[in-house]
Design an enzyme around this catalytic site. Structure first.
Site, short mmCIF file in Angstrom:
data_model
loop_
_atom_site.label_atom_id
_atom_site.label_comp_id
_atom_site.label_asym_id
_atom_site.label_seq_id
_atom_site.Cartn_x
_atom_site.Cartn_y
_atom_site.Cartn_z
N HIS A 226 0.84 -1.14 0.01
CA HIS A 226 -0.02 -0.24 -0.10
C HIS A 226 0.89 1.39 0.20
O HIS A 226 1.63 1.40 0.93
CB HIS A 226 -0.79 -0.11 1.30
CG HIS A 226 -1.86 1.00 1.47
ND1 HIS A 226 -3.19 0.70 1.48
CD2 HIS A 226 -1.49 2.32 1.13
CE1 HIS A 226 -3.96 1.80 1.56
NE2 HIS A 226 -2.76 3.02 1.43
N CYS A 259 -4.02 9.85 5.32
CA CYS A 259 -4.17 9.05 6.87
C CYS A 259 -4.71 10.24 7.63
O CYS A 259 -3.90 11.14 7.78
CB CYS A 259 -2.89 8.52 7.25
SG CYS A 259 -2.97 7.84 8.87
#
Length: 316
Positions: A226, A259
């Site tokens: 990822h 994030c």
């Protein structure tokens, strides 16, 4: 599912197969979950469900739908139950959801989830800032979730964050990542995703980490990567991982998200950019690039800003 070859003439890369690379790659689409959770705009439930359906219609066979976290942590995903039930089963499409703890698993099961993911951190700082406990404590929280899900016959993916760098600690040793990954596999996870959460990885670092993970007895065929594109290295890192035999990569349609717990984390690798490169290498994904780019432009309209994906922009 749609064809890989429906883009207009002149909007496809030349195919040039290279020896030693996989013939097929699974694209693990995280836009509806990891993408939308970091966006400032609150997307309506019906739009989220339609986003998932459009992604599946573009040929993506794994679409991570949402996360059953506390709305106090991520209010953008406070409608997880409604979204998953609105999507319903989609023929031939895996619809995993992320759960942080046993309560999250109960909610996910009640909504009909048939595949889940749990998450851990390779670093102490991120574990404490993300979940308010140390690395060992995060693993201990995940263990009963994994055990219960596996007992119910559900596949479980284990995410490891901060595998290449940490905004508080800097460089992360590959052996620390391998230790956490080994812990997730030992508790019963069926696959792993190793995350470059702040995008500091480079191709050599990727290969070093994969060598270390393999040395810890973790099969690379059960490992995904990822990448974030903070320093423009995401596609180079994908290519390095392909040479090591990795056949599953996470990406987000249109490059949305980041994030919410790491301010230095910019957007995810765009699914369109990933598919464009893979297609040029002659690697099958099953994704209709034209339909996918149209879906990302549609979602960009709901987010009120252009897609950061270079391929979406070029195809527009």
């Amino acid at each position: 599912m749609t064809s890989e070859n429906t883009s207009p003439a002149g909007a496809l890369p030349r195919v040039a197969r290279r020896p030693g690379l996989p013939e097929e790659v699974r694209v693990y689409e995280v836009g509806p979950r990891d993408g939308l959770q970091a966006e400032a705009v609150r997307v309506p439930t019906a739009v989220k469900a339609e986003f998932v359906r459009r992604l599946a219609g573009a040929g993506l066979t794994t679409v991570e739908v949402t996360s059953f976290v506390s709305p106090r942590w991520i209010p953008q995903l406070d409608d997880a139950h409604e979204v998953l039930t609105a999507v319903g089963p989609l023929d031939g499409v895996r619809l995993p959801v992320l759960v942080p703890n046993d309560r999250g698993l109960e909610r996910a099961l009640a909504a009909g989830a048939r595949e889940i993911a749990v998450f851990a951190s390779a670093t102490e700082s991120f574990a404490r800032n993300n979940l308010g406990r140390d690395v060992a404590g995060v693993l201990a929280m995940s263990e009963p979730v994994v055990r219960r899900a596996r007992s119910a016959g559900l596949p479980v993916r284990g995410y490891v964050s901060m595998c290449f760098g940490d905004p508080w600690e800097g460089d992360v040793e590959p052996r620390e990542v391998a230790s956490v990954a080994r812990g997730l596999m030992d508790m019963g996870c069926t696959s792993l995703s190793l995350g470059d959460t702040i995008g500091t990885g480079t191709p050599g670092h990727v290969l070093e980490l994969l060598d270390t993970v393999r040395g810890a007895g973790i099969p690379l065929e059960r490992t995904a990567l990822h990448f974030h594109d903070t320093y423009g290295q995401a596609l180079a890192n994908v290519h390095a991982a392909l040479t090591a035999g990795i056949t599953e990569f996470d990406s987000s349609a249109g490059g949305i998200g980041g994030c919410p717990y790491a301010r230095s984390a910019t957007g995810n690798l765009a699914t369109e950019d990933l598919v464009w490169m893979l297609r040029g290498l002659g690697i099958r994904t099953g994704v209709d690039l034209t339909a996918l780019a149209a879906t990302s432009r549609w979602m960009a309209g709901h987010l009120g800003r252009p897609s950061p994906s270079r391929v979406v922009t070029a195809l527009s």
